[in-house]
Structures are given as C-alpha cells and as structure tokens.
Design an enzyme around this catalytic site. Structure first.
Site, short mmCIF file in Angstrom:
data_model
loop_
_atom_site.label_atom_id
_atom_site.label_comp_id
_atom_site.label_asym_id
_atom_site.label_seq_id
_atom_site.Cartn_x
_atom_site.Cartn_y
_atom_site.Cartn_z
N HIS A 1 31.65 39.68 38.83
CA HIS A 1 30.62 40.54 39.41
C HIS A 1 31.21 41.54 40.39
CE1 HIS A 1 29.80 37.52 42.94
NE2 HIS A 1 30.63 38.45 43.32
N ASP B 1 25.99 45.22 49.68
CA ASP B 1 25.05 44.17 49.28
C ASP B 1 24.64 43.33 50.48
OD1 ASP B 1 27.40 42.79 49.72
OD2 ASP B 1 27.77 42.33 47.62
N ASN C 1 33.06 35.37 38.56
CA ASN C 1 32.44 35.61 37.26
C ASN C 1 32.49 37.08 36.86
OD1 ASN C 1 30.60 36.70 39.01
ND2 ASN C 1 28.86 35.47 38.33
N GLU D 1 25.48 40.84 38.79
CA GLU D 1 25.90 39.65 38.07
C GLU D 1 25.99 39.91 36.56
OE1 GLU D 1 26.91 37.15 39.68
OE2 GLU D 1 25.50 36.35 41.14
#
Length: 237
Positions: free
Chosen positions: A138, A67, A136, A143
C-alpha cells in the site's frame, strides 16, 4: 521508476534529508507530502537538526498530510497528525497556515475530504512526496483492491495495516483511515519511496517485477515520470 540501493538505513536517511534540503533551497515554498511511520523517522530527525542550524530554511515550507488513522480523538498520541507535529511541524516551525491536514474529518468526512482535495488542487501539486512501502504494497492507506480512488477518501484498512506499529498497541486498532487518492499522489512532481529492513524484502521483490496492479498500489509508481525507490541492503540486494 528508478531503484537506488544504500548500504544501510542511516545512509539512506541522510541521502533523503539532503534531497529535501536541496529541494527547499531551490523552492522555499515547497509543498512536501511526508509519510509517517518508522522508515522516515531518522530522515525527519536530520531535518529537525538542520532547522536548528539554519532556522530560516523552512520558513516558507508547506506540508500536506498523506493520511490519518480513523476513529482517534484529536491530538491522540498515536495519530499521524501527532507524529508529524513531533517530527516536523514543531521542529521545522510549520504553522497551521502552511499545513493541509485531516483535522475534523471524523465529524465531517465528506466536507474535509472535499476541502483537502480542493486545497491541494489550488495550492499544489505536491512538489516532493516521501512515501513508505506497506507490507502489502500500500501507499498511504491506499490498500490493495480491485480499484483505487483518485481523490482523498475514507479507506477500509487491511489486517496487515491494522497491525502497524503506530496503532498495534491500542486496545482496538482503527478499522479505517483517511488518505489522499492515487491521482493526487501521482500528480506529485517528484516521489521518493523509502524502503528499509528485512521485513520489506518480499514486497520489494514484488515491486521490482515492474508489473502494475491495483492489488499492489505502489506498482503505479512505475508510471510516474520522476519516482525513485530508495532501499537499503537489508530490504533488497
């Protein structure tokens, strides 16, 4: 997905570094997909140390970038590319011809995403993917959402991700990023998910419930045939 607990982050990092070295010895042209961030940093330092002792070990190693933060100029020190260059590309001697990255994506988003997915389809799949677990849930910049893209794409970043240590200090943290898709990650032959620190306790508990949901992207690793979550005592007992 298997779960393995380690006494501390140092022991975990040494184990992962040894796994990478063994994989490269078995397959010298290994295609590695390494996450950035604090969790794998010690592992990468150990690999750099290994490269100094055995300069030829990584001579054919290939890297694909998981990423990248959006909106940062080329070469920005907070970028994932810069982090990989400092931690792996330069220390391990991985040249541009063996690096599949996100260069130029802001100027040509559709073209770079399509090209990266195409090269990965041609040169892959990923042999070994090293992932971190977001607060969270991810993976990369996949996401939590109602649906998850399969291929490389632009991702809108959550508030939690914008607070990541790599960019939280910037005056205006990126609101988007670029990431491989879930299908490309899940196609990896082997996946190691690294989880360390007390701040990851809550999300690790969610992951260990063995429920799959797009609102916890890491939960899809339960469906992978060779995925292992490695965590230290601080993250889970």
């Amino acid at each position: 997905m298997r779960f393995e607990r380690f006494a501390d982050a140092e022991t975990l990092s040494r184990h992962v570094a040894a796994e990478v070295v063994a994989a490269v010895r078995a397959r010298p042209d290994l295609l590695l997909c390494p996450a950035t961030g604090a969790t794998p940093r010690r592992t990468y330092a150990l690999l750099a140390e290994q490269a100094r002792h055995d300069p030829g070990l990584f001579a054919r190693l290939r890297l694909v970038q998981l990423d990248e933060w959006g909106g940062l100029p080329e070469g920005h020190p907070a970028s994932c590319t810069a982090a990989l260059r400092r931690a792996l590309l330069d220390p391990l001697g991985v040249g541009p011809d063996r690096f599949l990255g996100w260069q130029g994506v802001e100027a040509d988003p559709a073209g770079v995403c399509a090209a990266l997915s195409r090269r990965l389809a041609e040169e892959g799949p990923i042999d070994l993917c090293l992932l971190g677990l977001g607060l969270n849930g991810h993976l990369g910049f996949l996401e939590p959402a109602n649906w998850l893209p399969l291929k490389a794409h632009r991702a809108v970043l959550s508030a939690a991700t914008r607070g990541h240590g790599m960019v939280a200090h910037l005056p205006d943290p990126p609101d988007h990023g670029w990431t491989l898709g879930l299908g490309e990650i899940m196609a990896a032959r082997r996946i190691l998910l690294l989880v360390t620190g007390t701040h990851k306790q809550a999300v690790l508990r969610r992951l260990r419930r063995e429920r799959v949901s797009t609102h916890l992207p890491a939960s899809f690793l339960h469906l992978h045939p060779d995925a292992t979550c490695l965590f230290d005592v601080a993250a889970g007992r």
